[in-house]
Design an enzyme around this catalytic site. Sequence first.
Site, PDB file in Angstrom:
ATOM      1  N   LYS A  40       0.838  -1.211   0.000  1.00 30.91           N
ATOM      2  CA  LYS A  40       0.000   0.000   0.000  1.00 30.91           C
ATOM      3  C   LYS A  40       0.869   1.255   0.000  1.00 30.91           C
ATOM      4  O   LYS A  40       0.663   2.190  -0.775  1.00 30.91           O
ATOM      5  CB  LYS A  40      -0.912   0.028   1.232  1.00 30.91           C
ATOM      6  CG  LYS A  40      -1.524   1.416   1.498  1.00 30.91           C
ATOM      7  CD  LYS A  40      -2.340   1.453   2.770  1.00 30.91           C
ATOM      8  CE  LYS A  40      -1.588   1.615   4.034  1.00 30.91           C
ATOM      9  NZ  LYS A  40      -1.238   2.973   4.421  1.00 30.91           N
ATOM     10  N   ASN A  41       1.898   1.266   0.877  1.00 27.72           N
ATOM     11  CA  ASN A  41       2.688   2.485   1.056  1.00 27.72           C
ATOM     12  C   ASN A  41       3.665   2.746  -0.078  1.00 27.72           C
ATOM     13  O   ASN A  41       4.222   3.830  -0.180  1.00 27.72           O
ATOM     14  CB  ASN A  41       3.394   2.447   2.415  1.00 27.72           C
ATOM     15  CG  ASN A  41       2.394   2.586   3.538  1.00 27.72           C
ATOM     16  OD1 ASN A  41       1.231   2.945   3.307  1.00 27.72           O
ATOM     17  ND2 ASN A  41       2.817   2.292   4.748  1.00 27.72           N
ATOM     18  N   CYS A 133      -4.595  13.028  12.951  1.00 29.12           N
ATOM     19  CA  CYS A 133      -4.618  11.561  12.861  1.00 29.12           C
ATOM     20  C   CYS A 133      -4.517  11.012  14.267  1.00 29.12           C
ATOM     21  O   CYS A 133      -3.833  11.584  15.109  1.00 29.12           O
ATOM     22  CB  CYS A 133      -3.440  11.102  12.007  1.00 29.12           C
ATOM     23  SG  CYS A 133      -3.276   9.319  11.919  1.00 29.12           S
ATOM     24  N   ARG A 138       1.054  14.605  13.026  1.00 33.74           N
ATOM     25  CA  ARG A 138       1.451  14.384  11.618  1.00 33.74           C
ATOM     26  C   ARG A 138       1.404  15.655  10.779  1.00 33.74           C
ATOM     27  O   ARG A 138       0.686  15.731   9.765  1.00 33.74           O
ATOM     28  CB  ARG A 138       0.624  13.272  10.993  1.00 33.74           C
ATOM     29  CG  ARG A 138       0.720  11.961  11.758  1.00 33.74           C
ATOM     30  CD  ARG A 138       0.026  10.823  11.086  1.00 33.74           C
ATOM     31  NE  ARG A 138       0.751  10.343   9.919  1.00 33.74           N
ATOM     32  CZ  ARG A 138       0.349   9.295   9.198  1.00 33.74           C
ATOM     33  NH1 ARG A 138      -0.761   8.667   9.521  1.00 33.74           N
ATOM     34  NH2 ARG A 138       1.035   8.894   8.154  1.00 33.74           N
ATOM     35  N   ASP A 324       5.044   0.648  11.880  1.00 35.42           N
ATOM     36  CA  ASP A 324       3.814   0.004  11.405  1.00 35.42           C
ATOM     37  C   ASP A 324       3.695  -1.453  11.837  1.00 35.42           C
ATOM     38  O   ASP A 324       2.703  -2.111  11.540  1.00 35.42           O
ATOM     39  CB  ASP A 324       3.728   0.098   9.874  1.00 35.42           C
ATOM     40  CG  ASP A 324       3.605   1.538   9.393  1.00 35.42           C
ATOM     41  OD1 ASP A 324       3.800   1.776   8.193  1.00 35.42           O
ATOM     42  OD2 ASP A 324       3.331   2.414  10.227  1.00 35.42           O
ATOM     43  N   ARG A 416      -8.438  -0.614   4.941  1.00 33.76           N
ATOM     44  CA  ARG A 416      -7.635   0.427   4.326  1.00 33.76           C
ATOM     45  C   ARG A 416      -6.260  -0.101   3.907  1.00 33.76           C
ATOM     46  O   ARG A 416      -5.636   0.406   3.002  1.00 33.76           O
ATOM     47  CB  ARG A 416      -7.403   1.585   5.320  1.00 33.76           C
ATOM     48  CG  ARG A 416      -8.631   2.425   5.642  1.00 33.76           C
ATOM     49  CD  ARG A 416      -8.207   3.704   6.337  1.00 33.76           C
ATOM     50  NE  ARG A 416      -6.950   4.159   5.768  1.00 33.76           N
ATOM     51  CZ  ARG A 416      -5.903   4.533   6.518  1.00 33.76           C
ATOM     52  NH1 ARG A 416      -5.984   4.517   7.826  1.00 33.76           N
ATOM     53  NH2 ARG A 416      -4.794   4.918   5.939  1.00 33.76           N
TER      54      ARG A 416
HETATM   55  C1  EPZ Z   1       4.402   6.892   6.067  1.00 33.30           C
HETATM   56  O1  EPZ Z   1       3.658   7.983   6.607  1.00 33.30           O
HETATM   57  C2  EPZ Z   1       3.445   5.700   6.061  1.00 33.30           C
HETATM   58  N1  EPZ Z   1       2.272   6.031   5.270  1.00 33.30           N
HETATM   59  C3  EPZ Z   1       3.012   5.373   7.484  1.00 33.30           C
HETATM   60  O2  EPZ Z   1       2.245   4.186   7.443  1.00 33.30           O
HETATM   61  C4  EPZ Z   1       4.241   5.097   8.326  1.00 33.30           C
HETATM   62  O3  EPZ Z   1       3.855   4.898   9.653  1.00 33.30           O
HETATM   63  C5  EPZ Z   1       5.206   6.300   8.258  1.00 33.30           C
HETATM   64  O4  EPZ Z   1       5.546   6.594   6.896  1.00 33.30           O
HETATM   65  C6  EPZ Z   1       6.503   6.038   9.005  1.00 33.30           C
HETATM   66  O5  EPZ Z   1       7.111   4.896   8.540  1.00 33.30           O
HETATM   67  C7  EPZ Z   1       2.344   5.945   3.917  1.00 33.30           C
HETATM   68  O6  EPZ Z   1       3.370   5.672   3.335  1.00 33.30           O
HETATM   69  C8  EPZ Z   1       1.084   6.219   3.166  1.00 33.30           C
HETATM   70  P1  EPZ Z   1       6.494  10.318   8.073  1.00 33.30           P
HETATM   71  P2  EPZ Z   1       4.256   9.472   6.543  1.00 33.30           P
HETATM   72  O7  EPZ Z   1       6.343  11.592   7.340  1.00 33.30           O
HETATM   73  O8  EPZ Z   1       5.140   9.626   5.385  1.00 33.30           O
HETATM   74  C9  EPZ Z   1       6.861  13.639  11.440  1.00 33.30           C
HETATM   75  C10 EPZ Z   1       0.414   2.740   7.847  1.00 33.30           C
HETATM   76  O9  EPZ Z   1       0.083   2.197   8.902  1.00 33.30           O
HETATM   77  N2  EPZ Z   1       6.720  14.615  10.340  1.00 33.30           N
HETATM   78  O10 EPZ Z   1       7.659   9.462   7.751  1.00 33.30           O
HETATM   79  O11 EPZ Z   1       3.103  10.395   6.701  1.00 33.30           O
HETATM   80  C11 EPZ Z   1       5.568  12.830  11.636  1.00 33.30           C
HETATM   81  O12 EPZ Z   1       4.641  13.525  12.414  1.00 33.30           O
HETATM   82  C12 EPZ Z   1       0.856   4.221   7.852  1.00 33.30           C
HETATM   83  O13 EPZ Z   1       0.456   2.177   6.751  1.00 33.30           O
HETATM   84  C13 EPZ Z   1       6.867  15.949  10.622  1.00 33.30           C
HETATM   85  O14 EPZ Z   1       7.093  16.333  11.770  1.00 33.30           O
HETATM   86  O15 EPZ Z   1       5.131   9.474   7.890  1.00 33.30           O
HETATM   87  C14 EPZ Z   1       6.093  11.562  12.275  1.00 33.30           C
HETATM   88  O16 EPZ Z   1       6.232  11.757  13.624  1.00 33.30           O
HETATM   89  C15 EPZ Z   1       0.605   4.903   9.147  1.00 33.30           C
HETATM   90  N3  EPZ Z   1       6.725  16.840   9.588  1.00 33.30           N
HETATM   91  C16 EPZ Z   1       7.441  11.380  11.605  1.00 33.30           C
HETATM   92  O17 EPZ Z   1       7.823  12.659  11.069  1.00 33.30           O
HETATM   93  C17 EPZ Z   1       6.470  16.443   8.298  1.00 33.30           C
HETATM   94  O18 EPZ Z   1       6.342  17.295   7.400  1.00 33.30           O
HETATM   95  C18 EPZ Z   1       7.481  10.352  10.497  1.00 33.30           C
HETATM   96  O19 EPZ Z   1       6.414  10.623   9.644  1.00 33.30           O
HETATM   97  C19 EPZ Z   1       6.332  15.080   8.039  1.00 33.30           C
HETATM   98  C20 EPZ Z   1       6.466  14.172   9.077  1.00 33.30           C
END
Ligand code: EPZ
Length: 438
Positions: A40-41, A133, A138, A324, A416
């Site tokens: 999915k990701n 979320c 996020r 995850d 999802r």
């Molecule tokens: C991706 O989300 C995945 N989703 C998530 O999977 C996964 O948990 C996550 O990466 C971490 O591995 C998809 O790929 C669709 P991040 P993403 O930006 O990219 C902070 C699932 O269960 N952050 O790597 O949105 C954020 O708050 C889902 O399949 C900022 O502060 O995650 C978090 O604490 C859930 N500012 C950390 O970084 C930003 O602009 C990592 O988030 C972006 C992120």
Amino acid sequence: MSAKPATVTDRRYKISNFMESFLIKGGVPLHGEVEISGSKNAALPIMAATLLTGEPCVIRRVPDLSDTQFMVQILESLGAMAKFANGTLTVHAKKIKGYADYELVRKMRGSICIAGPLLARLHKARISLPGGCIIGARPINLHLKGFEALGAKIKIEGGYVDATVKKLAGTTMFLGGRAGSTVLGTANVMMAAVLADGVTVIESAACEPEVVDLADFLTAMGAKISGAGSPTITVTGVEKLHGAEHEVIPDRIEAATFAIAAAATDGEITIRGARADHLRAVIDKLNEAGVSVEKRGANLVVRRKGKLKPSDVTTLPYSGFPTDVQAQMTAMFTLAPGISIITERIFESRFMHVSELARLGADIEIEGPSAIVKGGRPLSGAPVMASDLRASAALVIAGLAAKGTTQVNRIYHLDRGYERMDAKLRKLGARIQRVEEK
Ligand code: EPZ
């Protein structure tokens, strides 16, 4: 089991009926083979990347989930032609507009990754800010920081992000944040940079296999990218991209979920189509807990070697232990006699499953970013509530291991991210049924 089997509502878009549950009669060790679906990701940003060209693209092994169905709707709302059948998606984004339907984008966070392609191709993108979320705040500040570094003007108004630019210009930027790298932030900025003038260097880039898979697809479209999979990605902008074909990588999180279900039920399963090299941190932790994961050709054979052993887990960006898989692992450690400490370093509030696991008899205390699991007490079935995608998977695993019947409500969360989870588990001998919630 007398509950009425569920009637599916809207199959075209496979948006599950909110009021469905799983009824699980636990205590059956899983046995047999399970085929892993596409990731999915990886699929979501790759689907968005098809917006970067006016030529047709064909993406194979796209999992049929409510999230990918949402992304198809979003591509269509932007003006692209999209056909999705039997895991193959054909997209022709000949003529597109720069703003997507507010409601659609708001519903699925992953849709944020249409911003980079729209900005690159149309020099403008107007999309709704993703809502909050349950697993954490996020924010998207790093995505916007990357776009601004490439020269875009960003305005946030009325719940929308408006990004505009005359021409994106390559530059060097640091994209690390509070919890380290950002996966979709790296994907978004990489997609914006492929059509920018000059060279972009993304430092503290995410190294996840899903980022590498996206870079492979972009390269197949004619992009010039090096270093994907490392913390420094270099993108040399090109004039134009062309159509391409691509097969999405297998879902490492789905594979880990089934491996943990086998361990929790003391079964033995063969996982077909998973990439062991994407699962090293998970396999390492399973081995520590007394679970063998043996590579046999392209398959993984998972089984327990005696009692489960307690261990400690800390979630980190890739190649560390994936956040995850944290909830599923927490569920498994409730069955391991002794103390296990699970520390969540990526998301601020990703322990929604803990109070529901307690309903099944688990003994877990939350201390700051850690869950202290006192394992070994047998679980017994009860009605529980799913809160987010991976927490729901943890409740299914606990239900499979528990004595008696567990009802997992609100399984639309599972749909999802897991393709036909109940059917795959039934094939492994599980007594699980999808029913309408009472
Ligand atoms: C991706 O989300 C995945 N989703 C998530 O999977 C996964 O948990 C996550 O990466 C971490 O591995 C998809 O790929 C669709 P991040 P993403 O930006 O990219 C902070 C699932 O269960 N952050 O790597 O949105 C954020 O708050 C889902 O399949 C900022 O502060 O995650 C978090 O604490 C859930 N500012 C950390 O970084 C930003 O602009 C990592 O988030 C972006 C992120």
